[in-house]
Design a protein around this motif. Structure first.
Motif, PDB file in Angstrom:
ATOM      1  N   ARG A 164       0.825  -1.216   0.000  1.00  0.00           N
ATOM      2  CA  ARG A 164       0.000   0.000   0.000  1.00  0.00           C
ATOM      3  C   ARG A 164       0.850   1.254   0.000  1.00  0.00           C
ATOM      4  NH1 ARG A 164      -4.024  -0.926   4.753  1.00  0.00           N
ATOM      5  NH2 ARG A 164      -2.025  -1.455   5.628  1.00  0.00           N
ATOM      6  N   THR A 165       1.978   1.217   0.716  1.00  0.00           N
ATOM      7  CA  THR A 165       2.884   2.360   0.735  1.00  0.00           C
ATOM      8  C   THR A 165       3.493   2.577  -0.648  1.00  0.00           C
ATOM      9  OG1 THR A 165       3.410   1.891   3.034  1.00  0.00           O
ATOM     10  CG2 THR A 165       4.882   3.378   1.875  1.00  0.00           C
ATOM     11  N   PHE A 166       3.871   1.486  -1.311  1.00  0.00           N
ATOM     12  CA  PHE A 166       4.409   1.605  -2.661  1.00  0.00           C
ATOM     13  C   PHE A 166       3.354   2.124  -3.626  1.00  0.00           C
ATOM     14  CE2 PHE A 166       5.338  -0.043  -6.895  1.00  0.00           C
ATOM     15  CZ  PHE A 166       6.578   0.541  -7.105  1.00  0.00           C
ATOM     16  N   PHE A 167       2.106   1.680  -3.467  1.00  0.00           N
ATOM     17  CA  PHE A 167       1.028   2.178  -4.314  1.00  0.00           C
ATOM     18  C   PHE A 167       0.841   3.677  -4.096  1.00  0.00           C
ATOM     19  CE2 PHE A 167      -3.469   3.309  -4.805  1.00  0.00           C
ATOM     20  CZ  PHE A 167      -3.584   3.125  -6.177  1.00  0.00           C
ATOM     21  N   ALA A 168       0.839   4.123  -2.837  1.00  0.00           N
ATOM     22  CA  ALA A 168       0.706   5.557  -2.554  1.00  0.00           C
ATOM     23  C   ALA A 168       1.880   6.328  -3.162  1.00  0.00           C
ATOM     24  CB  ALA A 168       0.633   5.791  -1.048  1.00  0.00           C
ATOM     25  N   PHE A 169       3.092   5.773  -3.032  1.00  0.00           N
ATOM     26  CA  PHE A 169       4.270   6.415  -3.615  1.00  0.00           C
ATOM     27  C   PHE A 169       4.115   6.541  -5.123  1.00  0.00           C
ATOM     28  CE2 PHE A 169       8.453   6.242  -5.562  1.00  0.00           C
ATOM     29  CZ  PHE A 169       9.108   7.263  -4.896  1.00  0.00           C
ATOM     30  N   SER A 170       3.685   5.478  -5.779  1.00  0.00           N
ATOM     31  CA  SER A 170       3.531   5.493  -7.234  1.00  0.00           C
ATOM     32  C   SER A 170       2.445   6.469  -7.671  1.00  0.00           C
ATOM     33  CB  SER A 170       3.202   4.092  -7.755  1.00  0.00           C
ATOM     34  OG  SER A 170       4.252   3.212  -7.495  1.00  0.00           O
ATOM     35  N   LEU A 171       1.343   6.494  -6.943  1.00  0.00           N
ATOM     36  CA  LEU A 171       0.249   7.405  -7.281  1.00  0.00           C
ATOM     37  C   LEU A 171       0.683   8.856  -7.113  1.00  0.00           C
ATOM     38  CD1 LEU A 171      -2.774   7.710  -8.014  1.00  0.00           C
ATOM     39  CD2 LEU A 171      -3.228   7.729  -5.562  1.00  0.00           C
ATOM     40  N   LEU A 172       1.344   9.176  -6.007  1.00  0.00           N
ATOM     41  CA  LEU A 172       1.785  10.551  -5.776  1.00  0.00           C
ATOM     42  C   LEU A 172       2.888  10.958  -6.749  1.00  0.00           C
ATOM     43  CD1 LEU A 172       1.672  10.667  -1.888  1.00  0.00           C
ATOM     44  CD2 LEU A 172       0.067  11.697  -3.506  1.00  0.00           C
ATOM     45  N   ALA A 173       3.743  10.010  -7.122  1.00  0.00           N
ATOM     46  CA  ALA A 173       4.766  10.303  -8.135  1.00  0.00           C
ATOM     47  C   ALA A 173       4.116  10.580  -9.490  1.00  0.00           C
ATOM     48  CB  ALA A 173       5.754   9.150  -8.246  1.00  0.00           C
ATOM     49  N   ALA A 174       3.057   9.863  -9.810  1.00  0.00           N
ATOM     50  CA  ALA A 174       2.343  10.106 -11.064  1.00  0.00           C
ATOM     51  C   ALA A 174       1.660  11.470 -11.038  1.00  0.00           C
ATOM     52  CB  ALA A 174       1.322   8.997 -11.308  1.00  0.00           C
ATOM     53  N   ILE A 175       1.079  11.841  -9.907  1.00  0.00           N
ATOM     54  CA  ILE A 175       0.458  13.165  -9.784  1.00  0.00           C
ATOM     55  C   ILE A 175       1.502  14.254 -10.014  1.00  0.00           C
ATOM     56  CG2 ILE A 175      -0.543  14.785  -8.107  1.00  0.00           C
ATOM     57  CD1 ILE A 175      -2.112  12.389  -6.982  1.00  0.00           C
ATOM     58  N   TYR A 176       2.649  14.100  -9.385  1.00  0.00           N
ATOM     59  CA  TYR A 176       3.729  15.079  -9.561  1.00  0.00           C
ATOM     60  C   TYR A 176       4.207  15.111 -11.013  1.00  0.00           C
ATOM     61  CZ  TYR A 176       8.446  16.978  -9.398  1.00  0.00           C
ATOM     62  OH  TYR A 176       9.580  17.693  -9.648  1.00  0.00           O
ATOM     63  N   THR A 177       4.337  13.952 -11.626  1.00  0.00           N
ATOM     64  CA  THR A 177       4.825  13.867 -12.999  1.00  0.00           C
ATOM     65  C   THR A 177       3.847  14.494 -13.980  1.00  0.00           C
ATOM     66  OG1 THR A 177       5.983  11.840 -12.414  1.00  0.00           O
ATOM     67  CG2 THR A 177       5.688  12.271 -14.741  1.00  0.00           C
ATOM     68  N   PHE A 178       2.564  14.165 -13.845  1.00  0.00           N
ATOM     69  CA  PHE A 178       1.565  14.744 -14.749  1.00  0.00           C
ATOM     70  C   PHE A 178       1.446  16.258 -14.528  1.00  0.00           C
ATOM     71  CE2 PHE A 178      -0.436  10.347 -14.770  1.00  0.00           C
ATOM     72  CZ  PHE A 178       0.100  10.028 -16.004  1.00  0.00           C
ATOM     73  N   GLY A 179       1.522  16.696 -13.282  1.00  0.00           N
ATOM     74  CA  GLY A 179       1.484  18.127 -12.997  1.00  0.00           C
ATOM     75  C   GLY A 179       2.655  18.851 -13.628  1.00  0.00           C
ATOM     76  N   SER A 180       3.823  18.239 -13.591  1.00  0.00           N
ATOM     77  CA  SER A 180       5.004  18.838 -14.203  1.00  0.00           C
ATOM     78  C   SER A 180       4.835  18.956 -15.715  1.00  0.00           C
ATOM     79  CB  SER A 180       6.235  17.999 -13.861  1.00  0.00           C
ATOM     80  OG  SER A 180       7.379  18.520 -14.456  1.00  0.00           O
ATOM     81  N   ALA A 181       4.309  17.918 -16.338  1.00  0.00           N
ATOM     82  CA  ALA A 181       4.088  17.948 -17.787  1.00  0.00           C
ATOM     83  C   ALA A 181       3.068  19.025 -18.158  1.00  0.00           C
ATOM     84  CB  ALA A 181       3.607  16.584 -18.272  1.00  0.00           C
ATOM     85  N   LEU A 182       1.996  19.110 -17.398  1.00  0.00           N
ATOM     86  CA  LEU A 182       0.965  20.097 -17.704  1.00  0.00           C
ATOM     87  C   LEU A 182       1.436  21.519 -17.405  1.00  0.00           C
ATOM     88  CD1 LEU A 182      -2.062  18.004 -16.515  1.00  0.00           C
ATOM     89  CD2 LEU A 182      -1.555  18.706 -18.859  1.00  0.00           C
ATOM     90  N   GLU A 183       2.335  21.658 -16.431  1.00  0.00           N
ATOM     91  CA  GLU A 183       2.921  22.971 -16.172  1.00  0.00           C
ATOM     92  C   GLU A 183       3.748  23.429 -17.376  1.00  0.00           C
ATOM     93  OE1 GLU A 183       6.311  25.019 -13.340  1.00  0.00           O
ATOM     94  OE2 GLU A 183       5.613  23.005 -12.876  1.00  0.00           O
ATOM     95  N   LEU A 184       4.545  22.523 -17.938  1.00  0.00           N
ATOM     96  CA  LEU A 184       5.342  22.869 -19.120  1.00  0.00           C
ATOM     97  C   LEU A 184       4.472  23.182 -20.332  1.00  0.00           C
ATOM     98  CD1 LEU A 184       8.311  20.331 -19.012  1.00  0.00           C
ATOM     99  CD2 LEU A 184       8.416  22.806 -18.734  1.00  0.00           C
ATOM    100  N   ALA A 185       3.311  22.545 -20.420  1.00  0.00           N
ATOM    101  CA  ALA A 185       2.425  22.747 -21.559  1.00  0.00           C
ATOM    102  C   ALA A 185       1.503  23.951 -21.389  1.00  0.00           C
ATOM    103  CB  ALA A 185       1.590  21.490 -21.785  1.00  0.00           C
ATOM    104  N   SER A 186       1.534  24.590 -20.240  1.00  0.00           N
ATOM    105  CA  SER A 186       0.631  25.706 -19.966  1.00  0.00           C
ATOM    106  C   SER A 186       0.985  26.933 -20.790  1.00  0.00           C
ATOM    107  CB  SER A 186       0.666  26.074 -18.482  1.00  0.00           C
ATOM    108  OG  SER A 186       0.192  25.017 -17.710  1.00  0.00           O
ATOM    109  N   GLY A 187      -0.058  27.710 -21.064  1.00  0.00           N
ATOM    110  CA  GLY A 187       0.140  28.906 -21.865  1.00  0.00           C
ATOM    111  C   GLY A 187       0.064  30.206 -21.098  1.00  0.00           C
ATOM    112  N   SER A 188      -0.455  30.161 -19.884  1.00  0.00           N
ATOM    113  CA  SER A 188      -0.586  31.408 -19.118  1.00  0.00           C
ATOM    114  C   SER A 188      -0.021  31.223 -17.713  1.00  0.00           C
ATOM    115  CB  SER A 188      -2.055  31.829 -19.028  1.00  0.00           C
ATOM    116  OG  SER A 188      -2.767  30.950 -18.185  1.00  0.00           O
TER     117      SER A 188
END
Length: 134
Positions: A37-61
């Motif tokens: 469960r700890t590894f699942f939480a780690f993976s989920l939170l890492a994915a949230i951070y990763t997707f947020g980083s990608a969307l931050e780079l793709a942002s226009g404003s």
């Protein structure tokens, strides 16, 4: 076609998908380890951070960038303590992980999250967020 960061965004999103897949695979019941469960939480939170980083780079404003920075911080500050919990479990040091210690490990990440989410009111975390022309 696309943003100047298209190749980087593709790699970042691929990393996020792999994080989700690893977490779901670990949670699927194939493993009897105590820290699944700890590894699942780690993976989920890492994915949230990763997707947020990608969307931050793709942002226009600037407003979009600020939103995605806050989204990233839903996962980022909690990754080091979760990683430490996984490592200590792997090394067989679970006896040192009492409930109070586990809670204490998440105090600083929680404070960090609160500071980032309320930064527009006090500017204690980011003093000023601006876009540079170059």
């Amino acid at each position: 076609m696309g943003t100047p960061y298209s190749a980087v965004l593709t790699l970042i999103v691929s990393a996020g998908v792999l994080n989700l897949l690893m977490g779901l695979y670990a949670l699927s019941g194939r493993s009897k380890l105590t820290m699944v469960r700890t590894f699942f939480a780690f993976s989920l939170l890492a994915a949230i951070y990763t997707f947020g980083s990608a969307l931050e780079l793709a942002s226009g404003s600037l407003e979009e960038i600020k939103f995605w920075i806050k989204f990233e911080y839903l996962g980022m500050p909690f990754l080091p303590p979760l990683n430490l919990l996984i490592i200590m479990s792997y090394l067989g040091m679970e006896r040192y992980l009492g409930r109070r210690l586990k809670i204490a490990m998440f105090i600083i990440p929680t404070v960090t999250l609160l500071l980032v989410m309320t930064n527009d009111w006090h500017h204690l975390y980011y003093r000023d967020i601006v876009l540079r022309a170059g």
